[in-house]
Design an enzyme around this catalytic site. Structure first.
Site, mmCIF file in Angstrom:
data_model
loop_
_atom_site.group_PDB
_atom_site.id
_atom_site.type_symbol
_atom_site.label_atom_id
_atom_site.label_comp_id
_atom_site.label_asym_id
_atom_site.label_seq_id
_atom_site.Cartn_x
_atom_site.Cartn_y
_atom_site.Cartn_z
ATOM 1 N N GLU A 161 20.839 8.012 -16.753
ATOM 2 C CA GLU A 161 20.515 7.423 -18.140
ATOM 3 C C GLU A 161 18.860 7.430 -18.391
ATOM 4 O OE1 GLU A 161 21.693 3.491 -17.057
ATOM 5 O OE2 GLU A 161 23.802 4.297 -16.658
ATOM 6 N N GLU A 186 31.971 8.582 -14.341
ATOM 7 C CA GLU A 186 32.184 6.966 -14.214
ATOM 8 C C GLU A 186 33.322 6.645 -15.095
ATOM 9 O OE1 GLU A 186 28.517 5.173 -14.320
ATOM 10 O OE2 GLU A 186 27.132 6.587 -13.472
HETATM 11 O O1 G3I Z 1 24.090 -5.857 -2.252
HETATM 12 C C1 G3I Z 1 23.748 -6.957 -2.633
HETATM 13 C C2 G3I Z 1 24.421 -8.330 -2.033
HETATM 14 O O2 G3I Z 1 23.673 -8.185 -0.499
HETATM 15 C C3 G3I Z 1 24.116 -9.470 -2.669
HETATM 16 O O3 G3I Z 1 24.533 -10.576 -1.891
HETATM 17 C C4 G3I Z 1 24.637 -9.549 -4.241
HETATM 18 C C5 G3I Z 1 24.278 -10.574 -4.787
HETATM 19 O O4 G3I Z 1 23.141 -10.737 -5.212
HETATM 20 O O5 G3I Z 1 24.113 -8.416 -4.760
HETATM 21 C C6 G3I Z 1 24.472 -7.064 -4.107
HETATM 22 O O6 G3I Z 1 23.944 -5.995 -4.888
HETATM 23 C C7 G3I Z 1 24.696 -5.827 -6.099
HETATM 24 C C8 G3I Z 1 25.077 -4.291 -6.069
HETATM 25 O O7 G3I Z 1 25.542 -3.906 -7.155
HETATM 26 C C9 G3I Z 1 25.707 -4.107 -4.981
HETATM 27 O O8 G3I Z 1 26.874 -4.597 -5.005
HETATM 28 C C10 G3I Z 1 23.518 -6.127 -6.846
HETATM 29 O O9 G3I Z 1 23.406 -7.233 -7.281
HETATM 30 C C11 G3I Z 1 24.258 -5.443 -8.357
HETATM 31 O O10 G3I Z 1 23.097 -5.471 -9.488
HETATM 32 C C12 G3I Z 1 24.735 -4.191 -8.468
HETATM 33 O O11 G3I Z 1 25.190 -3.689 -9.609
HETATM 34 C C13 G3I Z 1 25.625 -2.116 -9.441
HETATM 35 C C14 G3I Z 1 24.650 -1.829 -10.700
HETATM 36 O O12 G3I Z 1 25.105 -0.412 -10.968
HETATM 37 C C15 G3I Z 1 23.405 -1.616 -10.539
HETATM 38 O O13 G3I Z 1 22.941 -0.777 -9.563
HETATM 39 C C16 G3I Z 1 27.066 -2.054 -10.045
HETATM 40 O O14 G3I Z 1 27.891 -2.670 -8.618
HETATM 41 C C17 G3I Z 1 27.347 -0.709 -10.269
HETATM 42 O O15 G3I Z 1 28.681 -0.724 -10.458
HETATM 43 C C18 G3I Z 1 26.515 -0.244 -11.475
HETATM 44 O O16 G3I Z 1 26.847 1.145 -11.696
HETATM 45 C C19 G3I Z 1 26.128 1.606 -12.729
HETATM 46 C C20 G3I Z 1 25.755 2.959 -12.415
HETATM 47 O O17 G3I Z 1 25.065 3.011 -11.107
HETATM 48 C C21 G3I Z 1 25.038 3.814 -13.606
HETATM 49 N N1 G3I Z 1 26.053 3.688 -14.624
HETATM 50 C C22 G3I Z 1 26.416 2.350 -15.172
HETATM 51 C C23 G3I Z 1 27.284 1.608 -13.932
HETATM 52 C C24 G3I Z 1 27.761 0.433 -14.110
HETATM 53 O O18 G3I Z 1 26.526 -0.447 -14.440
#
Ligand code: G3I
Length: 367
Positions: free
Chosen positions: A164, A279
């Site tokens: 991105e 994705e």
């Molecule tokens: O691992 C922590 C956990 O320890 C904690 O308790 C919890 C609550 O705060 O958060 C957990 O981390 C989360 C992580 O996903 C793992 O589940 C983050 O808060 C959360 O922001 C993160 O979101 C991910 C996001 O990317 C940001 O990295 C989504 O699951 C994931 O599906 C999303 O994927 C992105 C791709 O990388 C890029 N393209 C878009 C796609 C969707 O947004």
């Protein structure tokens, strides 16, 4: 779970002798060095591989999900475990255990792994905001890529090196999404990331991954133009790049721009770049609530997208951003107003196959 703390030099020297790791649910230890992933034997012949983003916690805790991944996926990509936020709690720590567990699970089951992602504005640990100079940023980015890519060399044959890179409504390729990398290094961060990855693993397929290039509308047409300009500028400077990842987070409320998307794909092909669908899922927030009708509309939209792509180029792989509605990012941002669970993925929350699964399965078996 072990936390590996490394000095950068010590870590690079010691990578090859990294410790053992537990494989999900089987309790077996497998030598980390045996990362080389045998490709899953396929009686299917010439097909487009299908895969999904997976979560290490779900793979460890949910046996039925784990079995569904093994049954349905030829590839997996860690949804978050290879992002800076998960890997790098502090400047001198690398926490590989979650990513290692996914890579080891995949190796044990003959599933290939994709790497996601090395240079992104998202999921960065707070400490990266303190990176103060051009030299510091270049060193941090290079060290991270050298450390991570060398660890999984031979186990992760394709990387979303750049994720991105553009703002949502770009004026040109210069309209880069604000990030510590763009701030400190300017557009050169793309070259640095791609060249470093290629230098560490010359066999790895290097992918630039983007979203919102599928639809009709001024904003999406602008993104397609800027992406093309960016790809051309990388090509003109002989920056190593092998493919474009179309994330394909499809919104049921938007219209796919067949001509616009096919024109982009034609130009991508002309640049001798492959295309990955990286994705795929369908944001069903604005679709009717009735499940059979909604599942059919989700499948129809994905089918329309995949057919539009296939008329121009045969993707190297199709991955959905999750396998089952049991584990999807979609409700984080696109909860349905009627409160019903989202249904964006090929399997429902009970791991039953939906029409979207059949659409993908039929598509990937095209000659
Ligand atoms: O691992 C922590 C956990 O320890 C904690 O308790 C919890 C609550 O705060 O958060 C957990 O981390 C989360 C992580 O996903 C793992 O589940 C983050 O808060 C959360 O922001 C993160 O979101 C991910 C996001 O990317 C940001 O990295 C989504 O699951 C994931 O599906 C999303 O994927 C992105 C791709 O990388 C890029 N393209 C878009 C796609 C969707 O947004």
């Amino acid at each position: 779970m072990s936390i590996e703390t490394h000095s950068r030099r010590g870590f690079l020297a010691g990578t090859a002798s990294a410790a053992a790791l537990t494989v999900f649910g089987t309790g077996q230890l497998s030598a980390m060095s045996a990362f080389a992933t045998p490709s899953k034997p396929s009686a299917e012949g010439n097909f487009i591989p299908y895969g999904a983003a997976v979560r290490s916690d779900a793979l460890a805790a949910d046996q039925s999900y784990r079995e569904a991944v093994i049954a349905d996926c030829q590839l997996v990509v860690p949804e978050s475990e290879l992002k800076w936020l998960e890997l790098r709690p502090t400047p001198d720590q690398y926490r590989f255990e979650k990513a290692d567990a996914i890579v080891d699970f995949a190796r044990q089951n003959g599933i290939q792994v994709r790497g996601h992602t090395l240079a992104w504005y998202g999921a960065l640990p707070k400490w990266t905001e303190q990176i103060a100079t051009h030299a510091d940023a270049e060193r941090e980015l290079i060290d991270h890529i050298e450390t991570v890519v060398s660890r999984y060399k031979g186990a992760i044959p394709s990387w979303d090196v750049i994720n991105e890179p553009l703002v949502d409504w770009p004026e040109s390729a210069a309209s880069l999404r604000p990030s510590i990398w763009a701030k400190r290094l300017g557009p050169d961060y793309l070259r640095i990331a791609l060249e470093t990855t290629a230098a560490v693993d010359s066999d790895a397929r290097l992918v630039l991954n983007e979203y919102d290039v599928e639809y009709a509308g001024e904003r999406f047409s602008a993104k397609r133009s800027a992406l093309l300009q960016l790809l051309r500028s990388l090509r003109d400077r002989n920056v190593p790049l092998h493919a474009v990842g179309l994330q394909a987070h499809l919104f049921a409320s938007r219209t796919i721009d067949r001509d616009g998307l096919q024109a982009l794909l034609t130009e991508i092909k002309a640049l001798d770049l492959d295309v990955w669908i990286t994705e795929l899922d369908v944001i069903d927030r604005d679709l009717p609530g009735e499940i059979h009708e909604r599942d059919k509309l989700v499948a129809d939209l994905a089918d329309q997208f995949l057919q539009t792509v296939y008329e121009v180029v045969r993707p190297k792989a199709v991955l959905t951003w999750g396998l089952s509605d049991r584990y999807t990012w979609v409700p984080i941002y696109f909860k349905r107003r009627d409160g019903m669970p989202n249904r964006p993925l090929p399997l429902d929350a009970e791991l039953r196959r939906k029409p979207l699964f059949d659409v993908i399965d039929e598509f990937r078996h095209k000659a």
